[in-house]
Design a protein around this motif. Structure first.
Motif, PDB file in Angstrom:
ATOM      1  N   PRO A 153       0.827  -1.206   0.000  1.00  0.00           N
ATOM      2  CA  PRO A 153       0.000   0.000   0.000  1.00  0.00           C
ATOM      3  C   PRO A 153       0.868   1.264   0.000  1.00  0.00           C
ATOM      4  CG  PRO A 153      -0.786  -1.560   1.645  1.00  0.00           C
ATOM      5  CD  PRO A 153       0.534  -2.077   1.165  1.00  0.00           C
ATOM      6  N   SER A 154       0.374   2.317  -0.623  1.00  0.00           N
ATOM      7  CA  SER A 154       1.126   3.573  -0.652  1.00  0.00           C
ATOM      8  C   SER A 154       1.325   4.128   0.757  1.00  0.00           C
ATOM      9  CB  SER A 154       0.422   4.604  -1.535  1.00  0.00           C
ATOM     10  OG  SER A 154      -0.879   4.894  -1.048  1.00  0.00           O
ATOM     11  N   GLN A 155       0.385   3.820   1.665  1.00  0.00           N
ATOM     12  CA  GLN A 155       0.531   4.271   3.055  1.00  0.00           C
ATOM     13  C   GLN A 155       1.762   3.651   3.707  1.00  0.00           C
ATOM     14  OE1 GLN A 155      -2.206   3.072   1.637  1.00  0.00           O
ATOM     15  NE2 GLN A 155      -4.012   4.295   2.175  1.00  0.00           N
ATOM     16  N   LEU A 156       1.989   2.379   3.419  1.00  0.00           N
ATOM     17  CA  LEU A 156       3.154   1.687   3.977  1.00  0.00           C
ATOM     18  C   LEU A 156       4.436   2.203   3.336  1.00  0.00           C
ATOM     19  CD1 LEU A 156       4.330  -0.485   5.816  1.00  0.00           C
ATOM     20  CD2 LEU A 156       3.784  -2.192   4.056  1.00  0.00           C
ATOM     21  N   LYS A 157       4.394   2.458   2.049  1.00  0.00           N
ATOM     22  CA  LYS A 157       5.565   3.010   1.357  1.00  0.00           C
ATOM     23  C   LYS A 157       5.916   4.385   1.907  1.00  0.00           C
ATOM     24  CE  LYS A 157       8.679   3.248  -2.018  1.00  0.00           C
ATOM     25  NZ  LYS A 157       9.117   4.650  -2.005  1.00  0.00           N
ATOM     26  N   ALA A 158       4.903   5.215   2.208  1.00  0.00           N
ATOM     27  CA  ALA A 158       5.158   6.549   2.756  1.00  0.00           C
ATOM     28  C   ALA A 158       5.878   6.449   4.106  1.00  0.00           C
ATOM     29  CB  ALA A 158       3.844   7.316   2.902  1.00  0.00           C
ATOM     30  N   TRP A 159       5.501   5.451   4.905  1.00  0.00           N
ATOM     31  CA  TRP A 159       6.158   5.235   6.200  1.00  0.00           C
ATOM     32  C   TRP A 159       7.607   4.814   5.996  1.00  0.00           C
ATOM     33  CZ3 TRP A 159       7.216   0.193   8.544  1.00  0.00           C
ATOM     34  CH2 TRP A 159       7.621   0.273   9.885  1.00  0.00           C
ATOM     35  N   ILE A 160       7.826   3.877   5.089  1.00  0.00           N
ATOM     36  CA  ILE A 160       9.190   3.408   4.832  1.00  0.00           C
ATOM     37  C   ILE A 160      10.070   4.541   4.314  1.00  0.00           C
ATOM     38  CG2 ILE A 160      10.554   1.890   3.343  1.00  0.00           C
ATOM     39  CD1 ILE A 160       8.273  -0.165   3.627  1.00  0.00           C
ATOM     40  N   THR A 179      29.364   4.264   2.631  1.00  0.00           N
ATOM     41  CA  THR A 179      30.801   4.190   2.883  1.00  0.00           C
ATOM     42  C   THR A 179      31.515   4.000   1.548  1.00  0.00           C
ATOM     43  OG1 THR A 179      30.990   1.780   3.074  1.00  0.00           O
ATOM     44  CG2 THR A 179      30.238   2.974   5.032  1.00  0.00           C
ATOM     45  N   ASP A 180      32.857   3.975   1.591  1.00  0.00           N
ATOM     46  CA  ASP A 180      33.612   3.761   0.357  1.00  0.00           C
ATOM     47  C   ASP A 180      33.438   2.348  -0.181  1.00  0.00           C
ATOM     48  OD1 ASP A 180      34.988   2.488   2.359  1.00  0.00           O
ATOM     49  OD2 ASP A 180      36.948   3.301   1.840  1.00  0.00           O
ATOM     50  N   LYS A 181      32.827   1.477   0.628  1.00  0.00           N
ATOM     51  CA  LYS A 181      32.555   0.102   0.188  1.00  0.00           C
ATOM     52  C   LYS A 181      31.079  -0.118  -0.103  1.00  0.00           C
ATOM     53  CE  LYS A 181      36.484  -1.934   2.630  1.00  0.00           C
ATOM     54  NZ  LYS A 181      37.099  -0.632   2.998  1.00  0.00           N
ATOM     55  N   GLY A 182      30.306   0.967  -0.069  1.00  0.00           N
ATOM     56  CA  GLY A 182      28.879   0.856  -0.342  1.00  0.00           C
ATOM     57  C   GLY A 182      28.037   1.121   0.889  1.00  0.00           C
ATOM     58  N   PRO A 183      26.711   0.959   0.778  1.00  0.00           N
ATOM     59  CA  PRO A 183      25.824   1.252   1.905  1.00  0.00           C
ATOM     60  C   PRO A 183      25.935   0.224   3.021  1.00  0.00           C
ATOM     61  CG  PRO A 183      24.577   0.326   0.082  1.00  0.00           C
ATOM     62  CD  PRO A 183      25.964   0.544  -0.426  1.00  0.00           C
ATOM     63  N   VAL A 184      25.751   0.708   4.251  1.00  0.00           N
ATOM     64  CA  VAL A 184      25.775  -0.140   5.444  1.00  0.00           C
ATOM     65  C   VAL A 184      24.519   0.158   6.256  1.00  0.00           C
ATOM     66  CG1 VAL A 184      26.966  -0.666   7.601  1.00  0.00           C
ATOM     67  CG2 VAL A 184      28.293  -0.199   5.526  1.00  0.00           C
ATOM     68  N   GLY A 185      23.778  -0.882   6.620  1.00  0.00           N
ATOM     69  CA  GLY A 185      22.589  -0.702   7.436  1.00  0.00           C
ATOM     70  C   GLY A 185      22.933  -0.409   8.877  1.00  0.00           C
ATOM     71  N   LEU A 186      22.134   0.443   9.515  1.00  0.00           N
ATOM     72  CA  LEU A 186      22.379   0.856  10.894  1.00  0.00           C
ATOM     73  C   LEU A 186      21.283   0.401  11.859  1.00  0.00           C
ATOM     74  CD1 LEU A 186      23.510   4.549  10.212  1.00  0.00           C
ATOM     75  CD2 LEU A 186      24.967   2.531  10.520  1.00  0.00           C
ATOM     76  N   ALA A 187      20.277  -0.296  11.363  1.00  0.00           N
ATOM     77  CA  ALA A 187      19.130  -0.657  12.208  1.00  0.00           C
ATOM     78  C   ALA A 187      19.079  -2.150  12.491  1.00  0.00           C
ATOM     79  CB  ALA A 187      17.836  -0.207  11.536  1.00  0.00           C
ATOM     80  N   ILE A 215      14.375  -3.689   1.387  1.00  0.00           N
ATOM     81  CA  ILE A 215      14.474  -2.424   2.133  1.00  0.00           C
ATOM     82  C   ILE A 215      14.856  -2.668   3.587  1.00  0.00           C
ATOM     83  CG2 ILE A 215      12.002  -2.258   2.715  1.00  0.00           C
ATOM     84  CD1 ILE A 215      14.391   0.649   1.770  1.00  0.00           C
ATOM     85  N   PHE A 216      14.297  -3.681   4.226  1.00  0.00           N
ATOM     86  CA  PHE A 216      14.690  -3.956   5.610  1.00  0.00           C
ATOM     87  C   PHE A 216      16.129  -4.476   5.662  1.00  0.00           C
ATOM     88  CE2 PHE A 216       9.971  -4.356   6.496  1.00  0.00           C
ATOM     89  CZ  PHE A 216       9.904  -3.177   7.219  1.00  0.00           C
TER      90      PHE A 216
END
Length: 215
Positions: free
Chosen positions: A101-108, A121-129, A163-164
């Motif tokens: 749903p677009s509502q869920l996408k807006a939250w994300i 980073t210089d090696k690419g994205p790193v998740g923090l969560a 995404i997660f």
């Protein structure tokens, strides 16, 4: 332990995903009575769609943010702080037009903040969560999981995994009910299967959370 319960279906009491998130949260609390639950109904309290004002305050282009930018930033900060504070997140995600749903996408979109849920980073994205568990209650009118064609056309579970994962969350579990629009017999079987998934997802996730807290 903190659990964030998120619903996004527009069908209110007729929603299968809402039924499944409620049962998932109940199963989790039965295993962990000390769990505190915070509830977010995105169909009722929908974040505005991501905009230039929501992004502007993050870019630092302007020395003084506008009122609109400050307002949008406050909303983003509220939602990302709520998300990051949770140890467990239970998300209701029905399939609408092959995606969430677009509502869920807006939250994300509000959660995806450099420096909060990820960094480059210089090696690419790193998740923090990382370090949290996400359990997704996935509902679908048709059946998509059993064929290559079906898997190619759904952008619901596949998107949420990506995404997660981008946020650094490796423990993402799915409680799936599909074929809900294919007659009562298929629907009842799908819900029974999903309830089995709830038992598995909450038990396994609970064991991982206990191990993490004890480490």
């Amino acid at each position: 332990m903190k659990l964030l319960h998120v619903d996004s279906s527009i069908l209110s009491g007729n929603s299968a995903s809402r039924l499944l998130t409620a049962e998932t949260v109940a199963a989790w609390r039965a295993a962990h009575p000390d769990t505190t639950v915070e509830y977010l109904d995105l169909a009722v309290d929908t974040p505005s769609h991501f905009s230039a004002d929501a992004l502007g305050i993050k870019t630092g282009v302007q020395a003084q943010p506008t009122e609109a930018q400050q307002r949008e930033n406050a909303l983003s900060e509220k939602l990302v702080s709520q998300f990051l504070a949770a140890d467990v997140v239970v998300v209701g995600a029905p399939l609408y037009n092959f995606t969430i749903p677009s509502q869920l996408k807006a939250w994300i979109d509000r959660l995806a903040q450099a420096g909060r849920t990820f960094k480059y980073t210089d090696k690419g994205p790193v998740g923090l969560a990382g370090g949290k568990t996400v359990i997704v209650a996935s509902s679908r009118g048709g059946i998509y999981s059993t064929t290559e064609g079906g898997q190619a056309t759904e952008h619901q579970e596949s998107y949420l995994k990506v995404i997660f994962g981008f946020f650094g969350i490796t423990d993402v579990r799915f409680v799936r009910a599909e074929g809900l629009g294919m007659g009562d017999a298929v629907k009842n079987a799908a819900l029974a299967s999903a309830r089995g998934d709830i038992g598995t997802a909450t038990a396994e996730a609970a064991n991982q959370s206990v191990a993490a807290l004890a480490a």
